[in-house]
Write a protein that holds these residues in place. Sequence first.
Motif, mmCIF file in Angstrom:
data_model
loop_
_atom_site.group_PDB
_atom_site.id
_atom_site.type_symbol
_atom_site.label_atom_id
_atom_site.label_comp_id
_atom_site.label_asym_id
_atom_site.label_seq_id
_atom_site.Cartn_x
_atom_site.Cartn_y
_atom_site.Cartn_z
ATOM 1 N N ILE A 40 0.935 -1.140 -0.130
ATOM 2 C CA ILE A 40 -0.045 0.026 -0.012
ATOM 3 C C ILE A 40 1.040 1.272 0.011
ATOM 4 C CG2 ILE A 40 -1.661 1.578 1.216
ATOM 5 C CD1 ILE A 40 -2.610 -0.980 2.572
ATOM 6 N N VAL A 41 0.673 2.000 -1.037
ATOM 7 C CA VAL A 41 1.403 3.406 -1.051
ATOM 8 C C VAL A 41 0.741 4.405 -0.765
ATOM 9 C CG1 VAL A 41 2.583 5.016 -2.502
ATOM 10 C CG2 VAL A 41 2.974 2.546 -2.971
ATOM 11 N N ARG A 42 1.123 5.153 0.517
ATOM 12 C CA ARG A 42 0.411 6.411 0.799
ATOM 13 C C ARG A 42 1.130 7.598 0.847
ATOM 14 N NH1 ARG A 42 -0.120 9.644 5.330
ATOM 15 N NH2 ARG A 42 -2.370 9.864 6.104
ATOM 16 N N PRO A 43 0.620 8.333 -0.334
ATOM 17 C CA PRO A 43 1.133 9.642 -0.570
ATOM 18 C C PRO A 43 1.017 10.569 0.630
ATOM 19 C CG PRO A 43 -0.433 9.031 -2.353
ATOM 20 C CD PRO A 43 -0.520 8.245 -1.272
ATOM 21 N N HIS A 44 2.022 11.497 0.776
ATOM 22 C CA HIS A 44 1.939 12.447 1.800
ATOM 23 C C HIS A 44 0.774 13.438 1.348
ATOM 24 C CE1 HIS A 44 3.147 15.486 4.615
ATOM 25 N NE2 HIS A 44 3.882 14.563 4.848
ATOM 26 N N ILE A 45 -0.071 13.891 2.315
ATOM 27 C CA ILE A 45 -1.041 14.547 2.199
ATOM 28 C C ILE A 45 -0.909 15.977 2.283
ATOM 29 C CG2 ILE A 45 -2.733 12.907 3.174
ATOM 30 C CD1 ILE A 45 -2.772 14.238 6.069
ATOM 31 N N GLY A 46 0.473 16.458 3.002
ATOM 32 C CA GLY A 46 0.788 17.739 2.870
ATOM 33 C C GLY A 46 1.605 18.451 1.685
ATOM 34 N N TYR A 47 1.724 17.602 0.436
ATOM 35 C CA TYR A 47 2.067 18.029 -0.804
ATOM 36 C C TYR A 47 1.078 17.649 -1.723
ATOM 37 C CZ TYR A 47 6.691 18.167 1.998
ATOM 38 O OH TYR A 47 7.785 18.685 2.637
ATOM 39 N N ARG A 48 0.705 18.858 -1.963
ATOM 40 C CA ARG A 48 -0.361 18.767 -3.386
ATOM 41 C C ARG A 48 0.367 18.132 -4.524
ATOM 42 N NH1 ARG A 48 -4.701 22.475 -2.808
ATOM 43 N NH2 ARG A 48 -4.152 23.880 -0.894
ATOM 44 N N TYR A 53 2.254 3.289 -10.590
ATOM 45 C CA TYR A 53 2.390 1.777 -9.965
ATOM 46 C C TYR A 53 1.256 1.041 -9.642
ATOM 47 C CZ TYR A 53 6.768 3.896 -9.426
ATOM 48 O OH TYR A 53 7.984 4.670 -9.999
ATOM 49 N N GLU A 54 -0.077 1.745 -9.644
ATOM 50 C CA GLU A 54 -1.307 1.268 -9.258
ATOM 51 C C GLU A 54 -1.799 0.178 -10.309
ATOM 52 O OE1 GLU A 54 -4.737 3.917 -8.597
ATOM 53 O OE2 GLU A 54 -3.891 5.139 -10.126
ATOM 54 N N ALA A 55 -1.067 0.093 -11.469
ATOM 55 C CA ALA A 55 -1.465 -0.768 -12.447
ATOM 56 C C ALA A 55 -0.911 -2.410 -12.162
ATOM 57 C CB ALA A 55 -0.875 -0.598 -13.769
ATOM 58 N N ASN A 56 0.081 -2.151 -11.176
ATOM 59 C CA ASN A 56 0.629 -3.550 -10.610
ATOM 60 C C ASN A 56 -0.359 -4.234 -9.509
ATOM 61 O OD1 ASN A 56 2.244 -5.287 -8.991
ATOM 62 N ND2 ASN A 56 3.822 -4.734 -9.984
ATOM 63 N N ASP A 57 -0.640 -5.581 -9.866
ATOM 64 C CA ASP A 57 -1.626 -6.287 -9.214
ATOM 65 C C ASP A 57 -1.308 -6.250 -7.641
ATOM 66 O OD1 ASP A 57 -3.265 -6.655 -11.282
ATOM 67 O OD2 ASP A 57 -2.499 -8.734 -11.573
ATOM 68 N N ASN A 58 -0.058 -5.943 -7.237
ATOM 69 C CA ASN A 58 0.415 -6.260 -5.726
ATOM 70 C C ASN A 58 0.538 -4.790 -5.154
ATOM 71 O OD1 ASN A 58 0.907 -8.991 -5.795
ATOM 72 N ND2 ASN A 58 2.389 -8.846 -7.077
ATOM 73 N N CYS A 59 0.056 -3.822 -5.674
ATOM 74 C CA CYS A 59 0.171 -2.374 -5.305
ATOM 75 C C CYS A 59 -1.193 -1.741 -5.088
ATOM 76 C CB CYS A 59 1.033 -1.757 -6.176
ATOM 77 S SG CYS A 59 1.496 0.282 -5.501
ATOM 78 N N ARG A 60 -1.428 -1.175 -3.906
ATOM 79 C CA ARG A 60 -2.645 -0.354 -3.838
ATOM 80 C C ARG A 60 -2.049 1.029 -3.579
ATOM 81 N NH1 ARG A 60 -3.440 -4.870 -5.131
ATOM 82 N NH2 ARG A 60 -5.153 -6.169 -4.478
ATOM 83 N N LEU A 61 -2.894 2.094 -4.305
ATOM 84 C CA LEU A 61 -2.534 3.487 -4.085
ATOM 85 C C LEU A 61 -3.534 4.101 -3.136
ATOM 86 C CD1 LEU A 61 -0.757 5.897 -4.647
ATOM 87 C CD2 LEU A 61 -2.084 6.188 -6.603
ATOM 88 N N ASP A 62 -3.165 4.459 -1.730
ATOM 89 C CA ASP A 62 -4.201 5.093 -1.110
ATOM 90 C C ASP A 62 -4.525 6.609 -1.775
ATOM 91 O OD1 ASP A 62 -5.661 6.343 1.000
ATOM 92 O OD2 ASP A 62 -4.166 5.598 2.542
ATOM 93 N N LYS A 63 -5.790 6.576 -1.989
ATOM 94 C CA LYS A 63 -6.257 7.920 -2.502
ATOM 95 C C LYS A 63 -7.450 8.227 -1.884
ATOM 96 C CE LYS A 63 -6.432 6.389 -6.626
ATOM 97 N NZ LYS A 63 -6.912 5.968 -8.107
ATOM 98 N N THR A 64 -7.410 8.037 -0.601
ATOM 99 C CA THR A 64 -8.338 8.304 0.466
ATOM 100 C C THR A 64 -8.537 9.713 0.851
ATOM 101 O OG1 THR A 64 -7.444 7.432 2.220
ATOM 102 C CG2 THR A 64 -8.899 5.765 0.996
ATOM 103 N N ALA A 65 -7.382 10.499 0.993
ATOM 104 C CA ALA A 65 -7.385 11.813 1.448
ATOM 105 C C ALA A 65 -8.209 12.608 0.537
ATOM 106 C CB ALA A 65 -5.811 12.224 1.446
ATOM 107 N N ARG A 66 -8.851 13.613 1.164
ATOM 108 C CA ARG A 66 -9.683 14.424 0.739
ATOM 109 C C ARG A 66 -9.125 15.883 1.151
ATOM 110 N NH1 ARG A 66 -10.371 11.158 -2.227
ATOM 111 N NH2 ARG A 66 -12.139 9.581 -2.188
ATOM 112 N N PRO A 67 -8.247 16.525 0.513
ATOM 113 C CA PRO A 67 -7.679 17.723 0.887
ATOM 114 C C PRO A 67 -8.442 18.954 1.258
ATOM 115 C CG PRO A 67 -6.609 16.810 -1.114
ATOM 116 C CD PRO A 67 -7.735 15.985 -0.916
#
Length: 148
Positions: free
Chosen positions: A56-64, A73-87
């Motif tokens: 699981i890749v969690r981008p930093h919420i403080g950097y737009r 990388y989210e096209a990789n079956d073994n990778c999940r991109l955390d896009k749950t942040a709502r700035p």
Amino acid sequence: MDIPDCNFCKIFDIDPNKKIILYASSGGHNLCDEHKFIPVILDFINSGELKNTVLIVRPHIGYRGDVDFYKPYEANDNCRLDKTARPGANYKDAWDTSINHIKILFNSVYHADALVNIASTITLDGIACGTPVINLFFDLSEGVDFEN
């Protein structure tokens, strides 16, 4: 570690029997292009050296725009991109301070079998949750002489 909470796994479409590596971005792309570490981790997973594992890749919420570095990388079956942040538009740095986001952050750290980052304060969250932490930083350039 116990099998992760099924509700948490549903958020990221993860089999609860898989090991979870959480990569938490520091947002410091101007310093080190840290998104280039993701393929290194995925190579270990995809080759089977890290069996039955998802990243699981969690981008930093403080950097737009930090999430954009990780989208390839989210096209990789073994990778999940955390896009749950709502700035939040009301904050200069756009941090998501919602209860939902804090719950997902906590559960990501708590359910991870390992937390990987580049010396971020999330290291302290990992320690508080009893999650093993790996702080990494090494040169990914080709031809680097690591002996000298």
